[in-house]
Write a protein that holds these residues in place. Structure first.
Motif, short mmCIF file in Angstrom:
data_model
loop_
_atom_site.label_atom_id
_atom_site.label_comp_id
_atom_site.label_asym_id
_atom_site.label_seq_id
_atom_site.Cartn_x
_atom_site.Cartn_y
_atom_site.Cartn_z
N GLU A 92 0.97 -1.15 -0.03
CA GLU A 92 0.03 0.07 0.00
C GLU A 92 0.82 1.39 0.02
OE1 GLU A 92 -3.32 0.22 -0.20
OE2 GLU A 92 -4.05 -1.58 0.25
N THR A 93 1.88 1.15 0.73
CA THR A 93 3.00 2.45 0.93
C THR A 93 3.57 2.62 -0.40
OG1 THR A 93 3.23 2.03 3.22
CG2 THR A 93 4.81 3.10 1.91
N ALA A 94 3.91 1.54 -1.16
CA ALA A 94 4.49 1.46 -2.63
C ALA A 94 3.54 2.27 -3.57
CB ALA A 94 4.94 -0.07 -2.88
N ALA A 95 2.42 1.81 -3.39
CA ALA A 95 1.52 2.39 -4.21
C ALA A 95 1.17 3.68 -4.01
CB ALA A 95 -0.03 1.85 -4.25
N ASP A 96 1.40 4.23 -2.89
CA ASP A 96 1.26 5.63 -2.51
C ASP A 96 2.23 6.33 -3.04
OD1 ASP A 96 -1.02 5.16 -1.12
OD2 ASP A 96 -0.28 5.00 0.93
N ALA A 97 3.55 5.79 -2.79
CA ALA A 97 4.82 6.18 -3.30
C ALA A 97 4.68 6.63 -4.79
CB ALA A 97 6.06 5.58 -2.95
N LEU A 126 0.76 -5.84 -7.06
CA LEU A 126 0.94 -4.38 -7.34
C LEU A 126 0.15 -4.00 -8.57
CD1 LEU A 126 2.45 -1.92 -6.11
CD2 LEU A 126 4.39 -2.66 -7.69
N ALA A 127 -0.12 -4.57 -9.37
CA ALA A 127 -0.87 -4.01 -10.73
C ALA A 127 -2.20 -3.90 -10.30
CB ALA A 127 -0.66 -5.29 -11.82
N MET A 128 -2.69 -4.79 -9.32
CA MET A 128 -4.20 -4.59 -8.83
C MET A 128 -4.39 -3.51 -8.03
SD MET A 128 -5.26 -8.47 -7.39
CE MET A 128 -4.10 -9.55 -7.69
N LEU A 129 -3.25 -2.90 -7.18
CA LEU A 129 -3.27 -1.74 -6.45
C LEU A 129 -3.31 -0.56 -7.21
CD1 LEU A 129 -0.81 -2.53 -3.55
CD2 LEU A 129 -3.41 -2.05 -3.24
N LEU A 130 -2.47 -0.74 -8.38
CA LEU A 130 -2.32 0.44 -9.18
C LEU A 130 -3.66 0.70 -10.20
CD1 LEU A 130 1.33 0.07 -10.66
CD2 LEU A 130 0.31 1.80 -8.85
N GLU A 132 -6.59 0.01 -9.06
CA GLU A 132 -7.70 0.62 -7.99
C GLU A 132 -7.39 2.23 -7.61
OE1 GLU A 132 -7.87 -3.80 -5.66
OE2 GLU A 132 -7.24 -1.97 -4.60
N ARG A 133 -6.08 2.50 -7.88
CA ARG A 133 -5.83 3.99 -7.63
C ARG A 133 -6.00 4.71 -9.03
NH1 ARG A 133 -3.88 1.51 -3.60
NH2 ARG A 133 -3.23 2.56 -1.58
N GLY A 134 -6.38 4.09 -10.11
CA GLY A 134 -6.55 4.86 -11.28
C GLY A 134 -5.20 5.17 -12.09
N MET A 135 -4.11 4.17 -11.97
CA MET A 135 -3.00 4.47 -12.51
C MET A 135 -2.53 3.59 -13.57
SD MET A 135 -0.58 5.37 -9.14
CE MET A 135 0.73 5.47 -9.90
N ALA A 136 -3.33 2.68 -13.99
CA ALA A 136 -3.01 1.38 -14.78
C ALA A 136 -3.35 1.65 -16.24
CB ALA A 136 -3.50 0.07 -14.13
N GLU A 137 -4.20 2.78 -16.52
CA GLU A 137 -4.61 2.86 -17.94
C GLU A 137 -3.95 3.96 -18.46
OE1 GLU A 137 -6.49 0.66 -19.18
OE2 GLU A 137 -7.04 -0.37 -17.01
N GLY A 138 -3.98 3.80 -20.09
CA GLY A 138 -3.26 4.84 -20.68
C GLY A 138 -1.82 4.78 -21.05
N ALA A 139 -1.39 5.63 -22.01
CA ALA A 139 0.04 5.49 -22.15
C ALA A 139 1.35 5.66 -21.27
CB ALA A 139 0.65 6.68 -23.36
N GLU A 178 -13.06 -10.15 -9.02
CA GLU A 178 -12.51 -9.08 -10.03
C GLU A 178 -11.31 -9.46 -10.99
OE1 GLU A 178 -11.43 -4.30 -10.28
OE2 GLU A 178 -11.86 -5.44 -8.41
N TRP A 179 -10.40 -10.12 -10.41
CA TRP A 179 -9.15 -10.31 -11.27
C TRP A 179 -8.92 -11.62 -11.68
CZ3 TRP A 179 -7.65 -5.99 -13.53
CH2 TRP A 179 -7.82 -4.75 -12.66
N PHE A 180 -9.74 -12.74 -11.31
CA PHE A 180 -9.49 -14.33 -11.52
C PHE A 180 -10.66 -14.97 -11.95
CE2 PHE A 180 -6.09 -12.69 -8.92
CZ PHE A 180 -4.75 -13.18 -9.24
N GLU A 181 -10.35 -15.90 -12.79
CA GLU A 181 -11.27 -16.53 -13.53
C GLU A 181 -10.76 -18.03 -12.87
OE1 GLU A 181 -12.51 -14.48 -17.39
OE2 GLU A 181 -10.78 -15.61 -17.39
N GLY A 182 -12.16 -18.95 -12.79
CA GLY A 182 -11.73 -20.42 -12.59
C GLY A 182 -11.03 -21.11 -13.77
#
Length: 287
Positions: A92-97, A126-130, A132-139, A178-182
């Motif tokens: 969580e701190t890493a995502a905040d940083a 970490l990819a999930m956290l990003l 959730e913080r709106g940092m994972a989309e776009g160029a 949200e992120w996994f399937e059977g």
């Protein structure tokens, strides 16, 4: 290897040879209080090879008849202990940083290196956290590079396939849905392609290889340095220092520290438990 290897169902000589092979190939040591791992880790491999004992395996290694056998032995011995959101507060701190760094350089894509990622739970978390913080989309979505010395661990990480036990370790039900399937197997779960494709995986040996190309804003190297000798640990810190961008951060495991190990890093004033380069200006001039 540290201390004499006691003998049991495996001879002391065989234990020493196997432990030495692991250290030569990966830098990781098996201390005297952990030699039980040798027999435990090799049980499956012995069955697959049709061998009755680790001593028989060592005898086969010494013939050099199978060039890939030593690699498979080392791979089996590597400690791949990990879980989703391990030390969740640290991630969580890493995502905040990263959010803070992104605000400082809004027009530059951040780069993250998850070193010794094992079977991939750390970079996926970490990819999930990003996301959730709106940092994972776009160029300008942060680039995540994940590496490990183990080819079998990397294969599993790339596939994103986990057992019911693995998926339940640290992963809340909400994120699991949200992120996994059977998967095809009973109790198997598979990370969705949209999550896995946010990570690049590559093989990398911390003990021997130079850092990956380019500089990183965040380097996570957790719970692996403790298996290295003090001299090798110092060299690995030099490698990590060469990978961190001035102003970037290094994250270690809970039982690891830079204090008394290296002069390359100092504690971060802003992010508790994280480390910055000791002399960013000098590193910028050489990097």
């Amino acid at each position: 290897m540290t201390g004499p290897m006691p003998s049991g169902t495996i001879s002391a000589g065989a234990m020493n040879l196997i432990a030495s092979l692991l250290e030569q190939r990966t830098g990781q040591q098996i201390t005297a209080n952990r030699v039980w791992r040798i027999e435990t880790a090799l049980k499956t491999m012995l069955r697959a090879e049709g061998l009755e004992s680790a001593d028989a395996l060592v005898a086969k290694l010494l013939t050099r008849a199978e060039p890939k056998l030593a690699e498979r032995v080392v791979d089996a011995l590597l400690n791949q202990e990990t879980s989703f959101f391990r030390d969740a507060a640290v991630l969580e701190t890493a995502a905040d940083a990263l959010k803070s760094l992104q605000a400082e350089v809004p027009h530059r894509r951040l780069r993250i290196w998850s070193a010794a990622c094992a079977t991939g739970q750390e970079p996926l978390s970490l990819a999930m956290l990003l996301a959730e913080r709106g940092m994972a989309e776009g160029a300008l979505a942060p680039e995540i590079l994940a590496s490990d010395v183990s080819p079998s661990a990397l294969a599993r990480a790339r596939a994103g396939r986990y057992s019911q036990f693995e998926i339940q370790r640290g992963l809340p039900v909400r994120r699991m849905i949200e992120w996994f399937e059977g998967g095809e197997g009973e109790g198997e779960w598979v990370a969705k392609a949209e999550l896995v494709r946010r990570i690049r995986f590559r093989r990398h040996n911390l003990a021997a290889d130079p850092p990956p190309p380019g500089k990183f804003d965040l380097v996570l190297c957790r719970n692996v340095l403790l298996y290295f000798s003090p001299s090798l640990r110092t060299r690995v810190f030099d490698t990590l220092a060469g990978a961190v961008r001035p102003g970037g951060l290094l994250v270690l495991g809970a039982g690891e520290t830079v204090i008394g190990q290296t002069g390359q890093f100092r504690p971060s004033e802003q992010f508790r438990g994280f480390y910055r380069l000791a002399d960013p200006a000098a590193c910028a001039a050489t990097g």
